[in-house]
Design a protein around this motif. Structure first.
Motif, PDB file in Angstrom:
ATOM      1  N   SER A  31      11.878 -36.202  14.488  1.00 63.37           N
ATOM      2  CA  SER A  31      13.321 -36.227  14.737  1.00 63.37           C
ATOM      3  C   SER A  31      13.626 -35.878  16.187  1.00 63.37           C
ATOM      4  N   PRO A  32      14.773 -36.331  16.679  1.00 64.77           N
ATOM      5  CA  PRO A  32      15.175 -35.971  18.042  1.00 64.77           C
ATOM      6  C   PRO A  32      15.688 -34.542  18.100  1.00 64.77           C
ATOM      7  N   GLU A  61      18.431 -31.440  18.880  1.00 65.50           N
ATOM      8  CA  GLU A  61      19.850 -31.242  18.588  1.00 65.50           C
ATOM      9  C   GLU A  61      20.472 -30.480  19.754  1.00 65.50           C
ATOM     10  N   THR A  62      21.552 -31.028  20.293  1.00 62.81           N
ATOM     11  CA  THR A  62      22.220 -30.417  21.437  1.00 62.81           C
ATOM     12  C   THR A  62      23.661 -30.083  21.058  1.00 62.81           C
ATOM     13  N   LYS A 115      14.965 -39.713  21.160  1.00 62.06           N
ATOM     14  CA  LYS A 115      16.247 -39.575  21.847  1.00 62.06           C
ATOM     15  C   LYS A 115      17.363 -39.284  20.851  1.00 62.06           C
ATOM     16  N   GLU A 116      18.145 -38.307  21.195  1.00 65.84           N
ATOM     17  CA  GLU A 116      19.285 -37.916  20.368  1.00 65.84           C
ATOM     18  C   GLU A 116      20.445 -38.889  20.566  1.00 65.84           C
ATOM     19  N   THR A 117      21.258 -39.051  19.531  1.00 61.44           N
ATOM     20  CA  THR A 117      22.478 -39.846  19.660  1.00 61.44           C
ATOM     21  C   THR A 117      23.418 -39.173  20.662  1.00 61.44           C
ATOM     22  N   ASP A 152      14.731 -28.059  19.578  1.00 60.62           N
ATOM     23  CA  ASP A 152      13.904 -29.049  18.893  1.00 60.62           C
ATOM     24  C   ASP A 152      12.936 -28.304  17.988  1.00 60.62           C
ATOM     25  N   TYR A 197      23.198 -35.835  25.773  1.00 57.72           N
ATOM     26  CA  TYR A 197      22.147 -36.013  24.777  1.00 57.72           C
ATOM     27  C   TYR A 197      20.865 -35.387  25.304  1.00 57.72           C
TER      28      TYR A 197
END
Length: 331
Positions: free
Chosen positions: A138-139, A141-142, A212-214, A167, A204
């Motif tokens: 998984s990417p 989280e920010t 890569k996060e959305t 992460d 992101y």
């Protein structure tokens, strides 16, 4: 294998691995021989064999998904079962489970997989062998936080935006941001924004495996307004000659009414800064104020639906609030 008859004199050790048949009988002093008895003895002191295979796409020691397959055998008494447990570091409390087929790990994190084989004789092998498995599918989280004087989407004169990325897997590689559709920048420290107007802030993160996060989008306004504008009278309810009789989901006014507004400062220690406050009815200005109280007694006859709008102005910026009312009033 055949073994000649031996005279029994007392307990005797027997170590040979496998299944054996022992016969025994007795002879009395007159030479009478009893029928032979037979006893089957199974001896297994050897541990079973166990194999653990971990497969899946792996980058820099981390799996995107990991599939664990166990196999075991025992040539003497035979295999009873395979047991396993998965420990999410640093916990070690997990119970042993019966292994029935391949196990797939998809959740991000570091795991210790343990398995052991047990044969029918009760011999075990493998309990103390740990298999470290790192999974990252998984990417990152920010999250953002906005520090400024204001509320909701409106802030007074400036804001500072802080980004925090985490992460659960291999770790965050980089966090990027941009303001108002500009170039993407690497985030290294809180960002101070003091340009008046409406803004769009995007950000992101990417982890060390390239996930890569959305992109997150935050919209806010920076203005010269340091207060909340509120129409305090009338509110939703039925009003009879200026008195609110009871609350309902719309505003109905019968008879005279006084319209009131209030400027509530973001910071109680800093008074509202404004140039003027203007009252409108259906877009037509009916009253202007440069100091409180901000209240206006509705004049003349009026029937039907009307829109009350209050606007506060300061240094070229303004804030408005409107309320739709149904009013029935004679002179």
């Amino acid at each position: 294998m055949c073994i000649r008859d031996s005279t029994y004199t007392g307990p005797f050790p027997f170590y040979a691995q496998g299944e054996h048949v022992i016969g025994y009988y007795s002879v009395d002093i007159y030479g009478n021989v009893e029928p032979v008895h037979y006893l089957t003895v199974k001896i297994d002191t050897e541990k079973p064999e166990l194999r653990v295979d971990i497969t899946g796409e792996q980058v820099n020691g981390w799996y995107t998904t990991a599939t664990i397959t166990c196999s075991a055998s025992d040539e003497v008494s035979g295999l009873k079962a395979i047991y396993y447990r998965i420990e999410e570091r640093p916990s070690t409390d997990e119970e042993w489970n019966l292994y029935t087929g391949p196990i797939t790990l998809t959740g991000d994190g570091s795991y210790i997989f343990r398995a052991y084989a047990e044969d029918i004789a009760g011999n075990t092998f493998g309990k103390m062998t740990p298999h470290l498995i790192n999974v990252d599918s998984s990417p990152p989280e920010t999250h953002h936080s906005i520090l400024g004087v204001g509320t909701g989407e409106n802030y007074y004169r400036n804001v500072t935006i802080t980004l925090t990325a985490t992460d659960k897997g291999i770790g965050v590689n980089c966090t990027y941001y941009r303001l108002d559709g500009g170039e993407w920048n690497i985030y290294t420290e809180p960002i101070h924004i003091d340009t008046l107007g409406s803004h769009t802030f995007e950000y992101y993160s990417i982890d060390k495996l390239g996930h890569k996060e959305t992109v997150h989008v935050v919209k806010f306004n920076i203005t010269n307004i340091n207060f909340i504008l509120k129409i305090t009278n009338p509110q939703n309810g039925l009003y009879l000659f200026g008195n609110r009789i009871f609350a309902i989901k719309r505003t109905i006014i019968i008879g005279a009414i006084t319209v009131r507004a209030e400027l509530i400062p973001y910071d109680p220690l800093i008074p509202p800064e404004y140039d003027r406050v203007i009252f409108y009815i259906d877009g037509r200005k009916v009253k202007e104020f440069t100091s409180p109280p901000f209240e206006w007694a509705w004049e003349g006859s009026v029937f039907g639906k009307r829109t009350i709008t209050v606007e506060a102005v300061h240094n070229g910026d303004s804030i408005k609030q409107s309320r739709e009312v149904f009013i029935f009033k004679l002179l």
